[in-house]
Design an enzyme around this catalytic site. Sequence first.
Site, PDB file in Angstrom:
ATOM      1  N   TYR A   1     -21.312 -15.438   7.662  1.00  0.00           N
ATOM      2  CA  TYR A   1     -21.249 -14.218   6.840  1.00  0.00           C
ATOM      3  C   TYR A   1     -21.160 -14.593   5.357  1.00  0.00           C
ATOM      4  O   TYR A   1     -21.910 -14.089   4.519  1.00  0.00           O
ATOM      5  CB  TYR A   1     -20.033 -13.415   7.284  1.00  0.00           C
ATOM      6  CG  TYR A   1     -19.728 -12.174   6.485  1.00  0.00           C
ATOM      7  CD1 TYR A   1     -20.578 -11.075   6.513  1.00  0.00           C
ATOM      8  CD2 TYR A   1     -18.561 -12.082   5.720  1.00  0.00           C
ATOM      9  CE1 TYR A   1     -20.277  -9.918   5.797  1.00  0.00           C
ATOM     10  CE2 TYR A   1     -18.249 -10.941   5.014  1.00  0.00           C
ATOM     11  CZ  TYR A   1     -19.106  -9.858   5.053  1.00  0.00           C
ATOM     12  OH  TYR A   1     -18.806  -8.719   4.341  1.00  0.00           O
TER      13      TYR A   1
ATOM     14  N   LYS B   1     -23.812 -13.938   2.338  1.00  0.00           N
ATOM     15  CA  LYS B   1     -23.458 -13.182   1.127  1.00  0.00           C
ATOM     16  C   LYS B   1     -23.715 -14.032  -0.129  1.00  0.00           C
ATOM     17  O   LYS B   1     -24.179 -13.524  -1.145  1.00  0.00           O
ATOM     18  CB  LYS B   1     -21.990 -12.741   1.176  1.00  0.00           C
ATOM     19  CG  LYS B   1     -21.709 -11.638   2.195  1.00  0.00           C
ATOM     20  CD  LYS B   1     -22.394 -10.338   1.815  1.00  0.00           C
ATOM     21  CE  LYS B   1     -22.060  -9.207   2.765  1.00  0.00           C
ATOM     22  NZ  LYS B   1     -22.845  -7.987   2.536  1.00  0.00           N
TER      23      LYS B   1
ATOM     24  N   GLY C   1     -21.098   3.476   9.007  1.00  0.00           N
ATOM     25  CA  GLY C   1     -20.061   2.447   9.053  1.00  0.00           C
ATOM     26  C   GLY C   1     -18.815   2.824   8.269  1.00  0.00           C
ATOM     27  O   GLY C   1     -18.658   3.949   7.776  1.00  0.00           O
TER      28      GLY C   1
ATOM     29  N   ASP D   1     -34.062   1.346  11.001  1.00  0.00           N
ATOM     30  CA  ASP D   1     -33.669  -0.046  11.240  1.00  0.00           C
ATOM     31  C   ASP D   1     -34.059  -0.806   9.981  1.00  0.00           C
ATOM     32  O   ASP D   1     -35.236  -0.885   9.635  1.00  0.00           O
ATOM     33  CB  ASP D   1     -34.417  -0.602  12.467  1.00  0.00           C
ATOM     34  CG  ASP D   1     -34.013  -2.048  12.758  1.00  0.00           C
ATOM     35  OD1 ASP D   1     -33.371  -2.694  11.889  1.00  0.00           O
ATOM     36  OD2 ASP D   1     -34.354  -2.532  13.852  1.00  0.00           O
TER      37      ASP D   1
HETATM   38  P1  NAD Z   1     -19.806  -1.508   9.106  1.00  0.00           P
HETATM   39  O1  NAD Z   1     -20.058  -2.566  10.133  1.00  0.00           O
HETATM   40  O2  NAD Z   1     -18.651  -0.587   9.310  1.00  0.00           O
HETATM   41  O3  NAD Z   1     -21.115  -0.609   8.929  1.00  0.00           O
HETATM   42  C1  NAD Z   1     -22.396  -1.149   8.897  1.00  0.00           C
HETATM   43  C2  NAD Z   1     -23.359  -0.075   9.384  1.00  0.00           C
HETATM   44  O4  NAD Z   1     -24.670  -0.657   9.360  1.00  0.00           O
HETATM   45  C3  NAD Z   1     -23.091   0.359  10.835  1.00  0.00           C
HETATM   46  O5  NAD Z   1     -23.007   1.772  10.903  1.00  0.00           O
HETATM   47  C4  NAD Z   1     -24.296  -0.156  11.604  1.00  0.00           C
HETATM   48  O6  NAD Z   1     -24.714   0.700  12.671  1.00  0.00           O
HETATM   49  C5  NAD Z   1     -25.359  -0.212  10.515  1.00  0.00           C
HETATM   50  N1  NAD Z   1     -26.424  -1.149  10.855  1.00  0.00           N
HETATM   51  C6  NAD Z   1     -26.314  -2.348  11.485  1.00  0.00           C
HETATM   52  N2  NAD Z   1     -27.522  -2.885  11.656  1.00  0.00           N
HETATM   53  C7  NAD Z   1     -28.423  -2.037  11.124  1.00  0.00           C
HETATM   54  C8  NAD Z   1     -29.820  -2.037  11.002  1.00  0.00           C
HETATM   55  N3  NAD Z   1     -30.568  -3.026  11.510  1.00  0.00           N
HETATM   56  N4  NAD Z   1     -30.423  -1.004  10.377  1.00  0.00           N
HETATM   57  C9  NAD Z   1     -29.679   0.031   9.892  1.00  0.00           C
HETATM   58  N5  NAD Z   1     -28.333   0.115   9.991  1.00  0.00           N
HETATM   59  C10 NAD Z   1     -27.726  -0.915  10.608  1.00  0.00           C
HETATM   60  O7  NAD Z   1     -19.710  -2.238   7.705  1.00  0.00           O
HETATM   61  P2  NAD Z   1     -18.948  -1.752   6.388  1.00  0.00           P
HETATM   62  O8  NAD Z   1     -17.550  -2.235   6.501  1.00  0.00           O
HETATM   63  O9  NAD Z   1     -19.210  -0.322   6.132  1.00  0.00           O
HETATM   64  O10 NAD Z   1     -19.649  -2.694   5.319  1.00  0.00           O
HETATM   65  C11 NAD Z   1     -20.771  -2.282   4.583  1.00  0.00           C
HETATM   66  C12 NAD Z   1     -21.173  -3.414   3.642  1.00  0.00           C
HETATM   67  O11 NAD Z   1     -20.047  -3.784   2.831  1.00  0.00           O
HETATM   68  C13 NAD Z   1     -21.597  -4.712   4.357  1.00  0.00           C
HETATM   69  O12 NAD Z   1     -22.592  -5.347   3.595  1.00  0.00           O
HETATM   70  C14 NAD Z   1     -20.335  -5.556   4.322  1.00  0.00           C
HETATM   71  O13 NAD Z   1     -20.632  -6.928   4.380  1.00  0.00           O
HETATM   72  C15 NAD Z   1     -19.774  -5.165   2.975  1.00  0.00           C
HETATM   73  N6  NAD Z   1     -18.337  -5.441   2.894  1.00  0.00           N
HETATM   74  C16 NAD Z   1     -17.441  -4.717   3.633  1.00  0.00           C
HETATM   75  C17 NAD Z   1     -16.083  -4.995   3.555  1.00  0.00           C
HETATM   76  C18 NAD Z   1     -15.066  -4.223   4.351  1.00  0.00           C
HETATM   77  O14 NAD Z   1     -13.870  -4.586   4.311  1.00  0.00           O
HETATM   78  N7  NAD Z   1     -15.455  -3.179   5.068  1.00  0.00           N
HETATM   79  C19 NAD Z   1     -15.648  -6.021   2.704  1.00  0.00           C
HETATM   80  C20 NAD Z   1     -16.584  -6.768   1.997  1.00  0.00           C
HETATM   81  C21 NAD Z   1     -17.935  -6.442   2.079  1.00  0.00           C
HETATM   82  N1  SER Z   2     -13.708  -7.185   5.322  1.00  0.00           N
HETATM   83  C1  SER Z   2     -14.792  -8.119   5.430  1.00  0.00           C
HETATM   84  C2  SER Z   2     -14.671  -8.950   6.646  1.00  0.00           C
HETATM   85  O1  SER Z   2     -13.550  -9.173   7.052  1.00  0.00           O
HETATM   86  C3  SER Z   2     -14.820  -9.008   4.213  1.00  0.00           C
HETATM   87  O2  SER Z   2     -16.105  -9.078   3.762  1.00  0.00           O
HETATM   88  O3  SER Z   2     -15.669  -9.375   7.166  1.00  0.00           O
END
Ligand code: NAD
Ligand code: SER
Length: 317
Positions: A141, A145, A13, A51
């Site tokens: 969401y 969280k 991700g 998974d």
């Molecule tokens: P993303 O959606 O880009 O990546 C998530 C990854 O998890 C994907 O590659 C997906 O294939 C994988 N995934 C989904 N279901 C799965 C499963 N059942 N088993 C294994 N892998 C699985 O998300 P991200 O932006 O990299 O975010 C990562 C974490 O950070 C999340 O918990 C998200 O809530 C948190 N977060 C992200 C942001 C942001 O701006 N990106 C902000 C706040 C919090």
């Molecule tokens: N960047 C994230 C979202 O928009 C915040 O957790 O879902």
Amino acid sequence: MKSEAILIIGSNGQIGTELAESLRGIYGTNNVVCSDLKLPAIETGPFEIIDILDRNGVYAIIKKYNITQVYLLAAMLSATAEKNPKFAWDLNMQGLFNILDAAKEGLIKKVYWPSSIAVFGPTTPSILTPQYTVMEPNTIYGISKQAGERFCEYYFQKYNVDVRSIRYPGLIGHKSAPGGGTTDYAVHIYHEAIKNGKYTCFLNEQTTLPMMYMPDALRATISIMEAPAENVKIRSSYNIAGMSFNPLEIAASIQKHIPNFTIDFAPDFRQAIADSWPKSIDDAEARQDWFWKNEFDLQKMTDDMMLNLTKLYKQSV
Ligand code: NAD
Ligand code: SER
């Protein structure tokens, strides 16, 4: 080189792609096992299909590599979760339980699990939102969280699980694509500016949100994980802040590089999600407890994004 065996779950991700690179630089490629539902486009070290909902499968990989730390990134983000609330709840909560339980049972020593500014809601004070305040999220969401934060603290207090967490703002980087969040526009806008010179934003022009550049987010993540346990005084999740801006302000920062760049607006269902979130964050506790400090403001981030993405698009033609 530091001796840990690290498992990143959800490594394909937006965050995982970059975090894997940083952790492999610190701990060595073979000591950082990446995992996701599918193989990555490019494999850069050990990788397993996992998974997160398959508890036995996850435990088997932890045992296979003698994993000491798990970074749990697999989750459904805000916009996608609103379209599939039941599955989002199951994924976000059961995934966390599987890892907290692995730590409780002594299989791993340390857990990283990210929370989000989505834990706050429309009744939260929205300017310089403090660490401790009203929290009534109205997205699935945010609810997942917030519940996750309560369980992290519970597992720490009841079972001594060493779990550490940050409430990320919207994250922006040039190495990976965002995965279904409300803040994704702040990545798309750069790509569209370079490719087409214009962008239609799914949030309105007044929508100010807390954001952070990926190098700051990676530094914060690794800092909290490497901090002495006694410095990590908050075991739910820490506020951290980078910058705050609205779509017009990010567009103006891009116009310093592409003067003819234009933006227009077609707000959709994500506007309501954004409107429920804070505009800026007070991160005094993170600064005090484990010496967090951001480095990037909006213009510094834009300059770096434009430099790197312009290079990328030149290489691909
Ligand atoms: P993303 O959606 O880009 O990546 C998530 C990854 O998890 C994907 O590659 C997906 O294939 C994988 N995934 C989904 N279901 C799965 C499963 N059942 N088993 C294994 N892998 C699985 O998300 P991200 O932006 O990299 O975010 C990562 C974490 O950070 C999340 O918990 C998200 O809530 C948190 N977060 C992200 C942001 C942001 O701006 N990106 C902000 C706040 C919090
Ligand atoms: N960047 C994230 C979202 O928009 C915040 O957790 O879902």
